[in-house]
Design an enzyme around this catalytic site. Structure first.
Site, PDB file in Angstrom:
ATOM      1  N   GLY A  66       0.717  -1.251  -0.050  1.00  0.00           N
ATOM      2  CA  GLY A  66       0.013  -0.014   0.088  1.00  0.00           C
ATOM      3  C   GLY A  66       0.959   1.295  -0.223  1.00  0.00           C
ATOM      4  O   GLY A  66       1.973   1.098   0.165  1.00  0.00           O
ATOM      5  N   PRO A 104       2.401   4.995   1.418  1.00  0.00           N
ATOM      6  CA  PRO A 104       2.923   5.262   2.504  1.00  0.00           C
ATOM      7  C   PRO A 104       2.044   5.910   3.412  1.00  0.00           C
ATOM      8  O   PRO A 104       1.175   6.684   2.939  1.00  0.00           O
ATOM      9  CB  PRO A 104       4.312   6.338   2.189  1.00  0.00           C
ATOM     10  N   GLY A 105       2.018   5.609   4.546  1.00  0.00           N
ATOM     11  CA  GLY A 105       1.339   6.204   5.649  1.00  0.00           C
ATOM     12  C   GLY A 105       0.036   5.496   5.850  1.00  0.00           C
ATOM     13  O   GLY A 105      -1.048   5.987   6.554  1.00  0.00           O
ATOM     14  N   THR A 106      -0.225   4.307   5.221  1.00  0.00           N
ATOM     15  CA  THR A 106      -1.770   4.093   5.166  1.00  0.00           C
ATOM     16  C   THR A 106      -1.753   2.779   6.660  1.00  0.00           C
ATOM     17  O   THR A 106      -2.934   2.360   6.574  1.00  0.00           O
ATOM     18  CB  THR A 106      -1.825   3.168   3.995  1.00  0.00           C
ATOM     19  N   GLY A 107      -0.729   2.572   7.207  1.00  0.00           N
ATOM     20  CA  GLY A 107      -0.971   1.814   8.388  1.00  0.00           C
ATOM     21  C   GLY A 107      -0.320   0.397   8.318  1.00  0.00           C
ATOM     22  O   GLY A 107      -0.741  -0.491   8.993  1.00  0.00           O
ATOM     23  N   LYS A 108       0.660   0.047   7.535  1.00  0.00           N
ATOM     24  CA  LYS A 108       0.967  -1.347   7.230  1.00  0.00           C
ATOM     25  C   LYS A 108       1.635  -1.585   8.565  1.00  0.00           C
ATOM     26  O   LYS A 108       1.358  -2.928   9.043  1.00  0.00           O
ATOM     27  CB  LYS A 108       1.990  -1.426   6.155  1.00  0.00           C
ATOM     28  N   HIS A 163      -9.427  35.938 -11.525  1.00  0.00           N
ATOM     29  CA  HIS A 163      -9.249  34.809 -11.766  1.00  0.00           C
ATOM     30  C   HIS A 163      -9.899  33.565 -11.143  1.00  0.00           C
ATOM     31  O   HIS A 163     -10.396  32.435 -11.587  1.00  0.00           O
ATOM     32  CB  HIS A 163      -7.740  34.730 -11.671  1.00  0.00           C
ATOM     33  N   GLU A 164      -9.984  34.017  -9.743  1.00  0.00           N
ATOM     34  CA  GLU A 164     -10.384  32.532  -8.874  1.00  0.00           C
ATOM     35  C   GLU A 164     -11.933  32.937  -9.112  1.00  0.00           C
ATOM     36  O   GLU A 164     -12.529  31.503  -8.977  1.00  0.00           O
ATOM     37  CB  GLU A 164     -10.242  33.064  -7.347  1.00  0.00           C
ATOM     38  N   HIS A 208     -13.193  30.495 -11.729  1.00  0.00           N
ATOM     39  CA  HIS A 208     -13.215  28.988 -11.287  1.00  0.00           C
ATOM     40  C   HIS A 208     -14.392  28.470 -10.440  1.00  0.00           C
ATOM     41  O   HIS A 208     -14.922  27.677 -10.522  1.00  0.00           O
ATOM     42  CB  HIS A 208     -11.987  28.697 -10.535  1.00  0.00           C
TER      43      HIS A 208
END
EC number: 3.4.24.-
Length: 658
Positions: A247, A249-253, A469-470, A473
């Protein structure tokens, strides 16, 4: 979310964000200096407050330094100092010629100590090699003798002082290395570096792991086998020898592996792939043997190897050949996992985020014969993870963790833990006792976008141009049917971005159809078209928008079959290469096909640009109104925009966790 081309925080996931911005070991190791700083607890087994009182090491070091300095000074000022009153060599020769010298004593061929007829004694230095000196002394009737000056004790000490320092320093280094390996410096190199967690040390269970229900279901079989191996052996079932957790990185393996050990109540040995890499040849294989031997002695147990790809990459990829130490380590691991010597009661678990580069022999049945995917959490799992980490802090009752979960698509468990911690830090800076929604929003923006730069000066013209500009969007989220609702729009700089527009998914989306992708491209084009309508020209701030829109349009043609070219996939030329894989890049379509691909990509972009220009031109009054409000307030959320422009209000989405 719209990010400027100079914004380092870029996310190319069309499903949740649009890019655009206007503008630019167990015991602490000690070193040899601790011997002079009074810290010798590692050698005597006593802490600073334990044992009998001793003289501080820094005082002893100071005394030794002063004594050596005194010896050096004494030797320096006495070395070469004449014992008698010195005279010039020319005066000495004159005295000899006048027959006033009775006898001389030549010392070390460099110093002459002579006695006059009056009985007085003087000395002089020979400034050059004088061949006629002895003949002159003989003719003058002078009695000549020679001596060698005896070296003093101080001079002997100073002469051998560098050697003494080297020997003492080497001995201290030997002591330090020996202490770090239990008194066996060289033999300790072959010992594994795994950290052992006893049954009483590991309190982690599946309750501490939020989400990952499918992964936990597969791992429950490992727990049952470790608890009741006889039940499986009676029926003839063979439990997997190795479990590979795959999985991002950081997913809890690693957390899942600890939870398996905690649920089963067995010992847990944790190490990493890089721990087997050593400067000495054969040490990696020796450490693998020692690790599995230790596992057999403590069976049943779990051996967990983190970042397996550091040592388990495909063999034969080394350019130039040679005896690869990493391959020896891998070969030893393959033998230990499934060789002649069977390992009973030892489960090998490993984690990696690069399963594609692992050697096929590791993944065959009998070794890592089960792969458990530990994926990024969905919206429900993200909220559950947030609730677990939020137990450690004081939250306001009004905090909506479900809203934060929806606003963090693609975040891992580690990211969410960091978000909660950042929110607590924000609250502490503001001298509050509890964490509210604003703290969580600010923490999320900081992690995803960078720190808000309120102190950055912008002229009125730059602020208004950024607002247009914003607004381009933001308005498209209300005019298009297949976009996520607007979350907020701001012209406050974050990181390198001068402004941003964020959307908030209502639900987790795993696939996108052609309509949603083209609408997302149109949202990317909103800032570009707004600048073109208002100012008649565009700026460099649209660079990142163009890149993201072009990338999606090209993938629609080459990967997803969303063009008249039909059901076909065209290889990409920028795929990553790894050693042990095919090195040569190849293009699997002709130049004529490449021209057709370019035509279809341009057609998609032209159609989207045309519709975007039409929508913003027809709603020019909304564009101006939203821009004025942004210039005044700088940040607007969805409810404020709807109230400002007269759009119907929508009900907020409640928590996903039931």
């Amino acid at each position: 979310m719209e990010n400027d081309e100079r914004n380092d925080v870029k996310d190319h996931r069309p499903e949740d964000q649009q890019g655009d911005d206007k503008g630019t070991g167990k015991d602490e190791k000690k070193n040899v200096f601790d011997y002079f700083n009074g810290d010798d607890s590692s050698r005597h087994g006593k802490g600073p407050s334990g044992g009998s009182p001793r003289r501080p090491r820094n005082s002893i070091a100071l005394i030794v330094f002063v004594v050596l300095l005194a010896l050096f000074a004494f030797s320096f000022f006495n070395d070469g100092r004449l014992a008698s009153q010195p005279v010039a060599y020319s005066d000495f020769l004159s005295l000899v010629g006048n027959r006033r010298v009775t006898d001389v004593r030549i010392q070390d061929n460099s110093v002459i100590i002579f006695t006059l007829t009056s009985g007085e004694q003087y000395s002089t230095r020979i400034p050059y090699f004088d061949n006629s000196l002895l003949e002159t002394l003989k003719d003058s009737g002078v009695q000549v003798s020679g001596t060698v000056r005896q070296a003093s004790v101080f001079e002997v000490i100073l002469q051998y002082l560098p050697l003494i320092i080297i020997v003492v320093f080497s001995w201290m280094m030997w002591r330090q290395l020996s202490a770090g390996t239990g008194g066996r410096m060289m033999s300790g190199l072959g010992k594994n570096l795994a950290k052992e967690y006893k049954k009483s040390d590991n309190k982690t269970t599946f309750v501490d792991v939020a989400g990952q229900e499918e992964a936990k279901l597969e791992l429950e079989e490992i727990v049952d086998f470790l608890k009741e191996p006889a039940r499986f052996q009676k029926i003839g079932a063979r439990i997997p020898k190795g479990v590979l957790l795959v999985g991002p990185p950081g997913t809890g393996k690693t957390l899942l592996a600890k939870a398996v050990a905690g649920e089963a109540g067995v010992s847990f040995f944790h190490t990493s792939g890089s721990d087997f890499v050593e400067m000495f040849v054969g040490m990696g294989a020796a450490r693998v043997r020692d690790l599995f031997e230790q596992g057999r002695k403590n069976a049943p147990c779990i051996l967990f190897i983190d970042e397996l790809d550091a040592v388990g990459r495909t063999r034969g990829g080394g350019l130039g050949g040679g005896n690869d130490e990493r391959e020896q380590t891998l070969n030893q691991m393959l033998v230990e996992m499934d060789g002649f010597a069977t390992t009973t009661g030892v489960i090998v678990m490993a984690a990696t985020n690069r399963p594609d580069v692992l050697d096929p022999a590791l993944l065959r049945p009998g070794r890592f014969d089960r792969q458990v995917t530990v994926a990024l959490p969905d919206v429900v799992e993200r909220e559950a993870i947030l609730r677990i980490h939020a137990k450690k802090i004081q939250l306001e009752p009004s905090v909506d963790l479900g809203r934060i979960a929806r606003a963090t698509p693609g975040s891992s468990g580690a990211d969410l833990a960091n978000l909660i911690n950042e929110a607590a830090l924000f609250a502490a800076r503001r001298k509050k006792l509890t964490v509210d929604m604003q703290d969580l929003e600010d923490a999320r923006d900081k992690i995803l976008l960078g720190v808000a730069r309120n102190s950055r000066y912008m002229t009125d013209e730059e602020k208004r141009a950024t607002a247009y500009h914003e607004s381009g969007h933001a308005l498209l989220h209300y005019y298009l049917k297949n976009t996520d609702p607007l979350h907020k729009v701001t012209i406050i700089p974050h990181g390198q971005a001068l402004g941003l527009t964020m959307s908030l998914p209502v639900k987790e989306v795993y696939t996108k159809n052609r309509a949603s992708l083209t609408d997302w491209i149109k949202v990317c084009m909103g800032g570009y078209v707004a600048e073109e309508i208002i100012y008649g020209q565009t700026t460099t701030g649209t660079s990142n928008d163009i890149k993201q829109a072009t990338d999606v349009a090209r993938r629609m043609v080459t990967e997803w079959g969303m063009s008249p070219l039909g059901f076909v996939s065209y290889g990409r030329e920028d795929e990553p290469l790894f050693l042990g894989r095919e090195i040569a890049q190849r293009k699997d379509y002709s130049e004529a096909t490449a021209q057709k691909i370019d035509e279809q990509v341009n057609k998609i972009l032209d159609e989207c640009l045309k519709e975007t220009r039409s929508l913003l031109t027809d709603h020019r009054d909304h564009l101006d109104k939203l821009t004025d409000a942004l210039v005044e307030k700088e940040t607007l959320d969805d409810a404020q925009v709807r109230e400002l422009l007269g759009f119907p209000a929508v009900e907020s989405v409640t928590s996903f966790v039931k």
